[in-house]
Scaffold this motif. Structure first.
Motif, PDB file in Angstrom:
ATOM      1  N   VAL A 175       0.836  -1.204   0.000  1.00 20.41           N
ATOM      2  CA  VAL A 175       0.000   0.000   0.000  1.00 20.41           C
ATOM      3  C   VAL A 175       0.870   1.253   0.000  1.00 20.41           C
ATOM      4  O   VAL A 175       0.518   2.272  -0.607  1.00 20.41           O
ATOM      5  N   ILE A 176       2.037   1.177   0.627  1.00 19.57           N
ATOM      6  CA  ILE A 176       2.966   2.312   0.601  1.00 19.57           C
ATOM      7  C   ILE A 176       3.469   2.540  -0.822  1.00 19.57           C
ATOM      8  O   ILE A 176       3.494   3.682  -1.313  1.00 19.57           O
ATOM      9  N   ALA A 177       3.847   1.464  -1.521  1.00 21.68           N
ATOM     10  CA  ALA A 177       4.315   1.595  -2.904  1.00 21.68           C
ATOM     11  C   ALA A 177       3.211   2.124  -3.816  1.00 21.68           C
ATOM     12  O   ALA A 177       3.445   3.002  -4.659  1.00 21.68           O
ATOM     13  N   ALA A 178       2.008   1.594  -3.655  1.00 27.43           N
ATOM     14  CA  ALA A 178       0.893   2.035  -4.500  1.00 27.43           C
ATOM     15  C   ALA A 178       0.547   3.496  -4.257  1.00 27.43           C
ATOM     16  O   ALA A 178       0.314   4.267  -5.208  1.00 27.43           O
ATOM     17  N   GLU A 179       0.536   3.906  -2.994  1.00 30.80           N
ATOM     18  CA  GLU A 179       0.200   5.292  -2.669  1.00 30.80           C
ATOM     19  C   GLU A 179       1.291   6.276  -3.075  1.00 30.80           C
ATOM     20  O   GLU A 179       1.045   7.471  -3.201  1.00 30.80           O
TER      21      GLU A 179
END
Length: 262
Positions: A217-221
């Protein structure tokens, strides 16, 4: 659901667990094995216990999925996914590349991620729809357009000896095509380093939900794309993960797919 508050609780829990990791670093009394090369230490166990205690003190009814203790039942819509020490082998050898990884899933969608390296002090966080941050500052993936201009990172699963041909085939393919490939030994940090642009792409297989949930989720955000090797949107139960800056994603899929044909 107040996701900002959830994130703050996750941050507090990460620092609690990270404090235990720091205090035990270099002072382990024993190192156990869950598999031939899958280690566990008292630091893993102590960190996990403290993390769960911190979360349960605020959210006593939430479900928990943690690496060492497994599933702890609770409210089905709200689940915390915890790796108390991502990079245990590094930790056991006093290599300061490891992290606490905590994610929160709401109605089966990961919406909060927290990853802390307690040695470097780097704290990566994200809330779905709100972007990603490193120590409170917004981060974004790199702008590399081609794999030939990219620095990649990967990991080898614990069962790599059983799938050595496909693992090394993909590694060789990506190494030939890229500027270089690194292997750090902590998937949560690999994903966060893609998020902040240090790496342009990451791939690995046979990981567990606690390895990938927070980092994905950190990479996607941060503007990245996270899928399986064939391009399907990644789910924490998937066995393959490919995370890139988006621009090199299709090329990376092709490089990984080629290995399946050999």
């Amino acid at each position: 659901m107040d996701l900002e508050y959830v994130r703050n609780v996750g941050i507090a829990a990460a620092y609690e667990g990270g404090g235990i990791l720091r205090s035990c670093l270099g002072n382990l009394s024993s190192i156990g094995k869950k598999g031939a090369i899958d280690l566990v230490t008292e630091a893993d166990l102590g960190s996990e216990k403290q993390i769960i205690q911190t979360i349960r003190s605020r959210f006593p009814d939430h479900a928990v999925l943690a690496e060492e203790s497994g599933e702890n039942p609770g409210e089905p819509d709200c689940q915390w996914i915890i790796d108390p020490l991502d990079g245990t082998t590094n930790y056991a050898h006093q290599i300061p590349i490891f992290a606490v990884s905590i994610a929160f899933s709401y109605r089966e969608e990961v919406v909060v991620g927290v990853v802390l390296n307690p040695v470097s002090g780097e704290l990566f966080t994200a809330v779905k729809g709100k972007g990603a941050e490193l120590n409170g500052r917004a981060i974004h993936v790199s702008e590399s357009r081609d794999v030939s201009e990219s620095l990649l990172v990967t990991g080898f699963p614990y069962d790599f000896k059983e799938i050595i041909d496909s693992v090394m085939g993909r590694f060789k393919s990506c190494l030939r095509a890229s500027r270089g490939v690194r292997r750090l030994g902590a998937a949560a940090l690999d994903l966060c380093f893609v998020a902040c642009g240090r790496f342009d792409g990451f791939w690995e297989e046979n990981l567990k939900p606690w390895d990938t949930a927070a980092g994905m989720v950190i990479a996607a955000e941060a503007g990245g794309r996270v899928t399986d090797f064939k391009g399907k949107a990644f789910d924490v139960q998937d066995r393959e993960i490919l995370a890139t800056n988006g621009s090199i994603h299709r090329e990376m899929m092709s490089l990984l797919a080629l290995k399946e044909k050999k």
